[in-house]
Write a protein that holds these residues in place. Structure first.
Motif, PDB file in Angstrom:
ATOM      1  N   GLU A 131       0.696  -1.053   5.938  1.00  0.00           N
ATOM      2  CA  GLU A 131       0.906  -0.475   4.610  1.00  0.00           C
ATOM      3  C   GLU A 131       2.241  -0.853   3.984  1.00  0.00           C
ATOM      4  O   GLU A 131       2.374  -0.804   2.749  1.00  0.00           O
ATOM      5  CB  GLU A 131       0.771   1.048   4.686  1.00  0.00           C
TER       6      GLU A 131
ATOM      7  N   GLU B  16      -0.895   1.409  11.140  1.00  0.00           N
ATOM      8  CA  GLU B  16      -0.953   1.856   9.743  1.00  0.00           C
ATOM      9  C   GLU B  16       0.378   1.591   9.032  1.00  0.00           C
ATOM     10  O   GLU B  16       0.401   1.060   7.911  1.00  0.00           O
ATOM     11  CB  GLU B  16      -1.285   3.350   9.674  1.00  0.00           C
TER      12      GLU B  16
ATOM     13  N   VAL C  39       0.841  -1.195   0.000  1.00  0.00           N
ATOM     14  CA  VAL C  39       0.000   0.000   0.000  1.00  0.00           C
ATOM     15  C   VAL C  39       0.880   1.249   0.000  1.00  0.00           C
ATOM     16  O   VAL C  39       0.540   2.265  -0.623  1.00  0.00           O
ATOM     17  CB  VAL C  39      -0.956  -0.008   1.210  1.00  0.00           C
ATOM     18  N   ASP C  40       2.006   1.179   0.674  1.00  0.00           N
ATOM     19  CA  ASP C  40       2.949   2.303   0.648  1.00  0.00           C
ATOM     20  C   ASP C  40       3.338   2.665  -0.786  1.00  0.00           C
ATOM     21  O   ASP C  40       3.457   3.844  -1.133  1.00  0.00           O
ATOM     22  CB  ASP C  40       4.223   1.948   1.434  1.00  0.00           C
TER      23      ASP C  40
END
Length: 264
Positions: free
Chosen positions: A254, A250, A230-231
């Protein structure tokens, strides 16, 4: 004897430290509520990106009135939604409430498909939700090869995952680029790539997330070749996902791209 006593005390102190909440697996320990799941659909757009948030009955769109396409779409998909029997609507239409929303014939003559970001099939549990996926706010100009190929296969895989994981939050949209072309007849910006992000907030033993990047063209390799963290999606799009999660959680969720956890 004193040495043994000191050694025992050091071991006990270490154990006590590891029992502290901040030493536990923060991701596994995160309490997930229905409100949190809903809030995972929220997306922060970067400064300078034109954006209007549009809420529909079962999904949301962050729409770009300048590019005449969505920046991001988001929805919660549950295992129960797979039982829907609503027929495909198949009537594209403009959402007249939204400035910059293109007409349904905006891609005519381009050879490009009207590609859903929120899949119609995922809204087959509700007639209104199904019809709303055909608003042009939820559509991007997409290669027919991608639309009926790799993108469609990814949508099917998401449905397989929700059957296992019970609840998913799914986000999708174009990857903006200065090299994107523009349809001269409608000024709709044609993306060169697309992203999809999926998070399983109630998965056990801990929540997990994964991203995908697809070129806007034939993408026929196995899914794992398009998987990213996701990063990485955030880096490419400028979008910011999952801000509702505690910062440590988070960051952990991520940065991972754990293919075995998603059963690739």
């Amino acid at each position: 004897m004193l040495k043994w006593w000191i050694a025992i005390m050091m071991v006990m102190a270490t154990l006590l430290l590891w029992q502290q909440p901040w030493r536990q697996d923060a991701v596994a320990a995160t309490k997930v509520t229905a409100a949190m799941v809903d809030s995972l659909t929220a997306v922060a757009t970067p400064a300078g990106m034109a954006n209007v948030h549009v809420g529909y009955d079962a999904f949301s769109v962050d729409f770009n009135p300048t590019a005449h396409r969505p920046n991001c779409t988001a929805y919660v998909l549950t295992r129960e939604h797979l039982n829907g029997t609503v027929a495909r609507h198949d009537q594209f239409t403009a959402d007249d409430r939204v400035t910059g929303c293109p007409p349904p014939n905006a891609y005519r003559g381009s050879g490009l498909a009207r590609g859903h970001m929120v899949p119609a099939a995922d809204m087959a549990w509700n007639e209104t939700a199904m019809a709303q996926t055909f608003f042009m706010t939820n559509v991007c100009p997409q290669s027919s090869a991608l639309n009926s190929g790799g993108w469609s296969k990814l949508e099917e895989k998401v449905r397989e995952w929700v059957a296992r994981d019970s609840v998913l939050v799914v986000l999708a949209g174009p990857v903006p680029s200065a090299t994107d072309s523009v349809l001269p007849s409608s000024n709709v910006v044609v993306p060169g790539r697309f992203f999809k992000v999926v998070i399983a907030p109630t998965a056990r033993p801990r929540m997990r997330a994964i991203g995908f990047i697809y070129d806007n063209g034939p993408c026929n390799r196995p899914l794992r070749h398009y998987a990213v963290s996701v990063d990485r999606v955030e880096e490419l799009t400028g979008l910011d996902f999952f801000k509702v999660l505690p910062p440590q959680v988070e960051a952990t969720v991520e940065r991972a791209c754990n293919l075995p956890a998603w059963c690739f």
